[in-house]
Design a protein around this motif. Structure first.
Motif, PDB file in Angstrom:
ATOM      1  N   LYS A   1      -2.482 -34.726  48.047  1.00 28.29           N
ATOM      2  CA  LYS A   1      -1.867 -33.670  47.060  1.00 28.29           C
ATOM      3  C   LYS A   1      -0.409 -33.692  47.402  1.00 28.29           C
ATOM      4  O   LYS A   1       0.079 -33.668  48.323  1.00 28.29           O
ATOM      5  CB  LYS A   1      -2.632 -32.313  47.799  1.00 28.29           C
ATOM      6  CG  LYS A   1      -2.298 -31.242  46.817  1.00 28.29           C
ATOM      7  CD  LYS A   1      -3.023 -29.877  47.571  1.00 28.29           C
ATOM      8  CE  LYS A   1      -2.408 -29.616  48.872  1.00 28.29           C
ATOM      9  NZ  LYS A   1      -3.086 -28.422  49.454  1.00 28.29           N
ATOM     10  N   LEU A   2       0.425 -33.632  46.369  1.00 29.37           N
ATOM     11  CA  LEU A   2       1.920 -33.597  46.352  1.00 29.37           C
ATOM     12  C   LEU A   2       2.401 -31.986  46.903  1.00 29.37           C
ATOM     13  O   LEU A   2       1.947 -31.257  46.215  1.00 29.37           O
ATOM     14  CB  LEU A   2       2.338 -33.867  45.044  1.00 29.37           C
ATOM     15  CG  LEU A   2       2.054 -35.364  44.438  1.00 29.37           C
ATOM     16  CD1 LEU A   2       2.840 -35.613  42.962  1.00 29.37           C
ATOM     17  CD2 LEU A   2       2.180 -36.479  45.544  1.00 29.37           C
ATOM     18  N   THR A   3       3.147 -32.139  47.957  1.00 27.74           N
ATOM     19  CA  THR A   3       3.741 -31.071  48.357  1.00 27.74           C
ATOM     20  C   THR A   3       5.139 -30.551  47.951  1.00 27.74           C
ATOM     21  O   THR A   3       5.589 -29.496  48.147  1.00 27.74           O
ATOM     22  CB  THR A   3       3.369 -30.812  49.639  1.00 27.74           C
ATOM     23  OG1 THR A   3       3.837 -32.098  50.350  1.00 27.74           O
ATOM     24  CG2 THR A   3       1.987 -30.987  50.061  1.00 27.74           C
ATOM     25  N   GLY A   4       5.828 -31.657  47.598  1.00 27.74           N
ATOM     26  CA  GLY A   4       7.462 -31.339  47.657  1.00 27.74           C
ATOM     27  C   GLY A   4       8.222 -32.609  47.349  1.00 27.74           C
ATOM     28  O   GLY A   4       7.788 -33.729  47.326  1.00 27.74           O
TER      29      GLY A   4
END
Lengths: 137, 137
Positions: free
Chosen positions: A68-71
């Motif tokens: 999951k991409l977070t930043g």
């Protein structure tokens, strides 16, 4: 005057595990560039592809993980023979799966952030990772 | 747990003139965000669009200029109500044309780099521009 090379976009993921370690992949000795050096999962954004979709695809292809991409992690610039590459790095959380690397890499390692300066990183990955660690301090 | 907002990509241009001044645009008072603050030309990368093509299109739409992208200026991150935005900024050289702004902006200015810290810049543009000036030192 020679025509300037076109710009391309690549994406890379700084995947963190629960202990804050970063997943590194060792580039194959047959790689055209930076062979044998340690890299982050990622690759080219294909024509018409969204950068986030491209990155999740590359993560799956190169590590077998769903993430999951977070930043935003950072950005770097590279000149290759035919293209000038903007490398956009995103932080990501591993969600499901065990690491299974592809033919492009020889090895993987989960590396504590404080150890990163000692690893033989490809130049742009070094720039991104050391910048990321410095900013968090 | 609420679903995380999707990531979007925006591009901005740090257009330099022959004297090294940067082209700033003042956002309209009707802007939804950062109204009245100074900004760089740029905008969203449309679905299926290449980031460099998108940026040259935005430069034309917002400034009337044709320009040439020359390198990486920096990157920033912004949270908007519906999307998390990665803002990729490229340096560019003005090539042809006079500045003609669109309805999105009220004013334009060519600003010497040393004066940038005094201008009322939108937060992400400030982060990018001051980082760019610092790195060049």
């Amino acid at each position: 005057m020679p025509k300037a090379k076109p710009f391309g976009l690549s994406v890379k993921a700084l995947i963190l595990d629960g202990a804050g370690r970063v997943l590194l992949l060792k580039r194959s000795r047959e790689s055209h560039f930076y062979c044998g050096q340690w890299d982050l999962p990622g690759g080219k954004v294909d024509k018409g592809e969204d950068f986030a979709t491209a990155l999740l695809r590359e993560i799956r292809e190169e590590t077998g993980l769903r993430a999951k991409l977070t930043g935003l992690a950072g950005v770097a610039y590279d000149k290759l023979p035919k293209v000038r590459v903007i490398i956009l790095a995103m932080t990501a959380q591993r969600s499901v799966g065990r690491v299974r690397i592809s033919d492009e890499h020889e090895e993987f390692a989960w590396v504590p952030q404080k150890d990163l300066p000692r690893w033989d990183l490809s130049p742009q990955v070094k720039y991104i990772l050391l910048g990321f660690v410095r900013k968090k301090k």
